[in-house]
Design an enzyme around this catalytic site. Structure first.
Site, PDB file in Angstrom:
ATOM      1  N   TYR A   1       0.727  -1.082   0.376  1.00 33.94           N
ATOM      2  CA  TYR A   1       0.203   0.125  -0.457  1.00 33.94           C
ATOM      3  C   TYR A   1       0.859   0.949   0.186  1.00 33.94           C
ATOM      4  O   TYR A   1       2.178   1.331   0.859  1.00 33.94           O
ATOM      5  CB  TYR A   1      -0.600   0.126   1.222  1.00 33.94           C
ATOM      6  CG  TYR A   1      -1.494   1.339   0.922  1.00 33.94           C
ATOM      7  CD1 TYR A   1      -2.444   1.570   0.373  1.00 33.94           C
ATOM      8  CD2 TYR A   1      -1.552   2.356   2.415  1.00 33.94           C
ATOM      9  CE1 TYR A   1      -3.601   2.469   0.857  1.00 33.94           C
ATOM     10  CE2 TYR A   1      -3.291   3.393   2.480  1.00 33.94           C
ATOM     11  CZ  TYR A   1      -3.818   3.281   1.543  1.00 33.94           C
ATOM     12  OH  TYR A   1      -4.390   4.239   1.945  1.00 33.94           O
TER      13      TYR A   1
ATOM     14  N   ASP B   1       9.364   3.011   0.316  1.00 34.69           N
ATOM     15  CA  ASP B   1       8.232   3.415   1.155  1.00 34.69           C
ATOM     16  C   ASP B   1       8.359   3.032   2.426  1.00 34.69           C
ATOM     17  O   ASP B   1       7.818   2.119   2.891  1.00 34.69           O
ATOM     18  CB  ASP B   1       6.701   2.625   0.385  1.00 34.69           C
ATOM     19  CG  ASP B   1       6.012   3.272   1.130  1.00 34.69           C
ATOM     20  OD1 ASP B   1       5.713   3.798   2.591  1.00 34.69           O
ATOM     21  OD2 ASP B   1       4.934   2.782   0.636  1.00 34.69           O
TER      22      ASP B   1
ATOM     23  N   LYS C   1       3.701   8.934   9.383  1.00 34.64           N
ATOM     24  CA  LYS C   1       3.461   8.355  10.309  1.00 34.64           C
ATOM     25  C   LYS C   1       4.368   8.340  11.612  1.00 34.64           C
ATOM     26  O   LYS C   1       4.724   9.954  12.148  1.00 34.64           O
ATOM     27  CB  LYS C   1       4.074   6.756   9.943  1.00 34.64           C
ATOM     28  CG  LYS C   1       2.212   6.342   9.526  1.00 34.64           C
ATOM     29  CD  LYS C   1       1.765   4.452   9.226  1.00 34.64           C
ATOM     30  CE  LYS C   1       0.447   4.718   8.621  1.00 34.64           C
ATOM     31  NZ  LYS C   1       0.630   4.148   7.128  1.00 34.64           N
TER      32      LYS C   1
HETATM   33  C1  LIG Z   1      -0.142   4.437   5.806  1.00 32.79           C
HETATM   34  C2  LIG Z   1       0.534   4.166   4.513  1.00 32.79           C
HETATM   35  C3  LIG Z   1       0.521   5.209   3.585  1.00 32.79           C
HETATM   36  C4  LIG Z   1      -0.101   6.018   3.229  1.00 32.79           C
HETATM   37  O1  LIG Z   1      -0.012   6.798   4.432  1.00 32.79           O
HETATM   38  P1  LIG Z   1      -1.528   8.219   4.703  1.00 32.79           P
HETATM   39  O2  LIG Z   1      -0.437   9.266   6.384  1.00 32.79           O
HETATM   40  O3  LIG Z   1      -2.354   6.852   5.218  1.00 32.79           O
HETATM   41  O4  LIG Z   1      -1.572   8.744   3.319  1.00 32.79           O
HETATM   42  C5  LIG Z   1       1.323   5.157   2.771  1.00 32.79           C
HETATM   43  N1  LIG Z   1       2.796   3.719   3.010  1.00 32.79           N
HETATM   44  C6  LIG Z   1       2.070   3.042   3.259  1.00 32.79           C
HETATM   45  C7  LIG Z   1       3.237   1.711   3.469  1.00 32.79           C
HETATM   46  C8  LIG Z   1       1.475   2.729   4.392  1.00 32.79           C
HETATM   47  O5  LIG Z   1       1.622   2.387   5.663  1.00 32.79           O
END
Ligand SMILES: *Cc1c(COP(=O)(O)O)cnc(C)c1O
Length: 428
Positions: A144, A239, A267
């Site tokens: 994701y 990511d 995060k």
């Molecule tokens: C949570 C998440 C995102 C998206 O971040 P948001 O602040 O929710 O938009 C992108 N990449 C990874 C791996 C994530 O866990």
């Protein structure tokens, strides 16, 4: 029957908010029932509006590595708010946070702050396309990267839980630029390079998958990805929205010794406030406006509150022994869990990297998306509710990570293990 306060709030919420929630993963669609409305959090514990207390392993889905309302975070937020919450002009704290990020992640020469992980990944892809002059990207099924169009193709996590392989509303022409490979399967990547010579701008991946449940990279997988991208003039985007400053002081790239060209973050670097960031090699970052021709902007980017909370969080994490402690606590938890599942004779596999973990209802090994998907989600749903009953707050889906924070104590961990044993008995 008398409704609980959460039940009446959830009923009311559904009149005004789609599904009653502002992010689909918060609904209990995968596990059934009503989500408790949370009233407050302190350290490793949260309380709902009906007064139930839980030991929390959701950690707001990753940001709360210091736990809830950490005193130093609360203090800086109060102090900062008194001096103004937004200026739309440069502030000193942005420089401090950027320096902390660049020194933690040596592959990041400069970094642009945004307000979410979604924005970070969307912008990183745009930057990779601008830099390479190519359109296609490779992502992995079950990874994701936020909900930007074109990244919502086999996106794992919420999309997986809700059975949405590719979101409605994403033009097919747009999704066609996204090639979807299999995590931990280098041949599925090689195939795309053969079929699309000189047209792949970037590979984006979670260096530790967290959105199909935790799945660590197979031995050599990240190195092979690094090599194939280098050989083909394709940029490598890690990511690290979950893993950055979570799995170690230098992120997953430090842990596995693989250097990406671009890193996305979120995060933890916002300490529980809305933040994201993307950064990387200087020559690549130079394409971003105002230096270069790739446009990206944000009214609240580098917001004083969010940036201050991020600075305090990263600074706390730098205290000696912090990551060792997170690791020790997490190991104590997952060993206890493994034992409890074993005693209950319930087939399970617990994957863990540092303080992120998932217990799969699956004999395992769980080394990729198809393994994760073979888990017993019906059993997970029953386990989830039994855990709620016991006062332990975990993700309402099999395909998510759990998180240990520095606020968890040995006593919390041991209490959790007993509660898991009790919950498992009720499943048989
Ligand atoms: C949570 C998440 C995102 C998206 O971040 P948001 O602040 O929710 O938009 C992108 N990449 C990874 C791996 C994530 O866990």
């Amino acid at each position: 029957m008398q409704l609980s306060k959460s039940e009446s709030l959830f009923a009311e919420a559904q009149n005004y908010i789609p599904g009653g929630v502002n992010s689909p993963v918060r609904s209990f669609k995968a596990v059934g029932g009503t989500p408790p409305f949370i009233a407050r959090g302190q350290g490793a514990h949260v309380w709902d509006v009906d007064g139930n207390e839980y030991i929390d392993y959701l950690g707001s889905w990753g940001p709360l590595v210091l736990g809830h309302s950490h005193p130093a975070v609360v203090e800086i937020l109060k102090k900062t708010a008194e001096g103004g919450t937004s200026f739309g002009a440069p502030i000193e704290q942005e420089v401090v946070l950027a320096k902390l990020i660049c020194s933690g992640l040596p592959s990041v020469d400069s970094v642009r702050l945004v307000s979410s992980g979604t924005e970070a990944c969307m912008s990183a892809i745009r930057m990779a396309r601008a830099f390479t002059g190519r359109d296609k990207i490779i992502k992995f099924a079950g990874c994701y990267h936020g909900h930007a169009d074109g990244l919502l193709v086999k996106a794992g996590s919420g999309a997986l839980t809700h059975g949405i392989p590719t979101s409605a509303g994403v033009p097919e022409s747009y999704a066609r630029e996204t090639l979807v490979a299999e995590y931990n399967d280098i041949e599925s990547v090689e195939k795309f390079f053969l079929a699309n010579p000189k047209s792949i701008a970037a590979i984006i991946l979670e260096p530790v998958a967290g959105n199909m449940g935790v799945v660590p990279p197979a031995d050599g997988f990240l190195q092979e990805i690094r090599k194939i991208t280098q050989d083909n003039g394709t940029l490598l985007i890690f990511d690290e929205v979950i893993t950055g400053f979570r799995v170690g002081p230098n992120g997953a790239q430090g842990l596995f010794g693989v250097t990406p060209d671009i890193t996305t973050m979120g995060k933890i670097i916002g300490g529980g406030l809305p933040v994201g960031a993307y950064g990387g090699r200087k020559d690549i970052m130079d394409v971003v406006a105002p230096l270069g021709a790739m446009y990206q902007a944000g009214t609240l980017s580098g917001n004083p509150l969010a940036v201050s909370a991020g600075i305090i969080t990263l600074t706390e994490l730098q205290k000696p022994g912090t990551f060792e402690r997170l690791d020790t606590l997490s190991q104590r938890l997952t060993e206890g869990l493994t034992d409890a599942f074993h005693k209950a004779e319930i087939p399970s596999t617990i994957n863990r990297v540092g303080s992120m973990f998932t217990g799969f209802f699956n004999p395992g090994p769980v080394a990729g998306l198809s393994d994760a998907e073979a888990s017993d989600t019906e059993m997970y749903g029953r386990y989830f509710h039994a855990m709620q009953e016991q006062g332990v707050y975990i993700a309402p889906s099999q395909f998510e990570a759990g998180f240990v924070s520095t606020a968890h104590t040995e006593a919390d961990i041991d209490a959790t293990i007993s509660k898991v044993s009790a919950a498992l008995i009720s499943l048989r």
